[in-house]
Design an enzyme around this catalytic site. Structure first.
Site, PDB file in Angstrom:
ATOM      1  N   ARG A 133     -11.883  -6.492   6.133  1.00 22.55           N
ATOM      2  CA  ARG A 133     -10.932  -6.160   5.059  1.00 22.55           C
ATOM      3  C   ARG A 133      -9.499  -6.495   5.499  1.00 22.55           C
ATOM      4  O   ARG A 133      -8.708  -7.060   4.748  1.00 22.55           O
ATOM      5  CB  ARG A 133     -11.082  -4.680   4.701  1.00 22.55           C
ATOM      6  CG  ARG A 133     -10.105  -4.124   3.690  1.00 22.55           C
ATOM      7  CD  ARG A 133     -10.306  -4.660   2.284  1.00 22.55           C
ATOM      8  NE  ARG A 133      -9.268  -5.598   1.910  1.00 22.55           N
ATOM      9  CZ  ARG A 133      -9.126  -6.120   0.696  1.00 22.55           C
ATOM     10  NH1 ARG A 133      -9.973  -5.805  -0.270  1.00 22.55           N
ATOM     11  NH2 ARG A 133      -8.159  -6.966   0.428  1.00 22.55           N
TER      12      ARG A 133
ATOM     13  N   HIS B 155       0.778  -1.237   0.000  1.00 23.62           N
ATOM     14  CA  HIS B 155       0.000   0.000   0.000  1.00 23.62           C
ATOM     15  C   HIS B 155       0.815   1.297   0.000  1.00 23.62           C
ATOM     16  O   HIS B 155       0.282   2.345  -0.331  1.00 23.62           O
ATOM     17  CB  HIS B 155      -1.007  -0.016   1.155  1.00 23.62           C
ATOM     18  CG  HIS B 155      -2.075  -1.055   0.977  1.00 23.62           C
ATOM     19  ND1 HIS B 155      -2.940  -1.061  -0.092  1.00 23.62           N
ATOM     20  CD2 HIS B 155      -2.403  -2.152   1.710  1.00 23.62           C
ATOM     21  CE1 HIS B 155      -3.770  -2.091   0.001  1.00 23.62           C
ATOM     22  NE2 HIS B 155      -3.456  -2.780   1.082  1.00 23.62           N
TER      23      HIS B 155
ATOM     24  N   CYS C  93      -6.716  -9.033   3.848  1.00 24.51           N
ATOM     25  CA  CYS C  93      -5.349  -8.692   3.427  1.00 24.51           C
ATOM     26  C   CYS C  93      -4.356  -9.621   4.112  1.00 24.51           C
ATOM     27  O   CYS C  93      -3.418 -10.109   3.476  1.00 24.51           O
ATOM     28  CB  CYS C  93      -5.026  -7.224   3.723  1.00 24.51           C
ATOM     29  SG  CYS C  93      -5.715  -6.103   2.464  1.00 24.51           S
TER      30      CYS C  93
END
Lengths: 259, 106
Positions: free
Chosen positions: A216, A179, A220
């Protein structure tokens, strides 16, 4: 002779890596910070923007009904929060002054249920809690993330940051490698975003449902074959704070729509 | 109870083509998936949808296991008279959910 030279080289390079440490992954420049929304297809953006067709509103609507309901509780949420909770979600996670603990929106809602409604805590993945969180978060849509990171929150911020930069799982990857370092690039059919939490709770096509930020995060972690943390885990709440601090100023979007 | 969202114009002129939209919260479990322990997950879907305007059927649809969760429908009709537009979903085992809206036609 060659073998000795090679061994020496390996030792030198190993030493070099050790003394220099792993290459530090930089943070995203403040002026480059963008929501996951900008990486969506035009069709998905249009669905998020349509306040009728956006399926997340099914949960917002249900949350509103629950907020006003007196079923199974000593008094309704709205009896105390008659002016609603505009802006509240933008300030979470935050320190609960009474206990000194860092709590997220889910935690705060369950605290109100226990302390103010004489009711059971709602399971983290229950549709009821998801609906109440969605209804509350939606009231802060368009408002900038504004979390407190000083005082008692500081140690949670650094624990969250630590989790973000630590490699883990069979793939030995950190959140930052995807990210911070690889946003804008493709991973399978997806474009990697900067990994902000501003859209959550969000409706994900893959889930065919609304889901929390912790869901979420678990996806990940599972994706890199690491053991995901349990829903509501304190470390995930710390990560939530770090994510909010790193996205400070970004506007809340819940109910966002994601792939 | 399933959440339902309807979009029906509250007013229209006679002869206007109007858009009707309906969204219902339902998992639409296909019956083809397996759980984490390999157990079959039973089919659990809405199979029928019907919309009536002042009692007359103006739109019908059949849903199969391939329909995504939380089905969304949008269709058009001609505004003819003031009345009630009713949306009705029927589950595979017969349970019915419905909601309606009023339209004033001038």
């Amino acid at each position: 002779m060659i073998r000795i030279a090679l061994a020496a080289l390996i030792i030198i390079s190993a030493c070099g890596r050790q003394s220099a440490g792993p290459d530090p992954i930089p943070e995203i420049n403040a002026e480059d910070v963008v929501s996951g929304y900008s990486f969506l297809t035009a069709e998905t953006q249009a669905l998020q923007d349509d306040d009728f067709a956006n399926p997340g509103f099914l949960w917002v609507d249900r949350g509103e009904r629950l907020f006003e309901s007196t079923q199974g509780v000593s008094q309704s949420c709205s009896s105390c929060h008659s002016d609603g909770l505009v802006g509240a979600a933008a300030t979470f996670p935050k320190i609960d002054p009474a206990s000194g603990a860092l709590i997220n929106l889910e935690g705060r809602i369950n605290m109100c249920r226990k302390d103010h409604q004489q009711a059971d805590q709602l399971p983290y993945t229950s549709d009821e809690l998801l609906s109440l969180t969605s209804y509350t978060a939606h009231q802060s849509r368009g408002m900038p993330i504004n979390v407190d990171t000083i005082g008692q929150a500081a140690k949670h911020l650094s624990a969250g940051e630590d989790y973000f930069f630590t490699r883990r799982g069979q793939f030995n990857l950190s959140c930052a490698q995807c990210h911070n370092q690889s946003w804008g690039q493709k991973l399978r059919g997806d474009t990697i975003s900067q990994g902000h939490g501003n859209g959550f709770p969000a409706y994900r096509f893959e889930w065919q449902s609304m889901g929390s930020l912790h869901q979420r995060l678990r996806d990940c972690d599972t994706g890199i074959r690491a053991e995901p943390l349990p829903y509501g885990d304190q470390t995930y709440v710390d990560v939530e704070l770090y994510l909010a601090a790193r996205a400070a100023g970004l506007k809340l979007e819940s109910p966002a729509v994601r792939r | 109870m399933a959440s339902i969202r309807l979009s029906v114009p509250s007013k229209a002129a006679s002869g206007d083509v109007i858009e009707l939209k309906a969204l219902i919260q339902y998992p639409m479990e296909s019956g083809y998936r397996r759980g984490s322990r390999g157990e079959a997950i039973a089919r659990d879907i809405i199979t029928k949808f019907e919309c009536t305007y002042d009692g007359e059927v103006i739109f019908k649809a059949s849903f199969g296991p391939g329909v995504a969760a939380n089905p969304f429908l949008s269709f058009h009709t001609v505004a003819t008279k003031t009345g009630t537009i009713t949306f009705k979903w029927t589950h595979q085992h017969g349970e019915v959910w419905s909601d309606s809206a009023e339209i004033i036609v001038t």
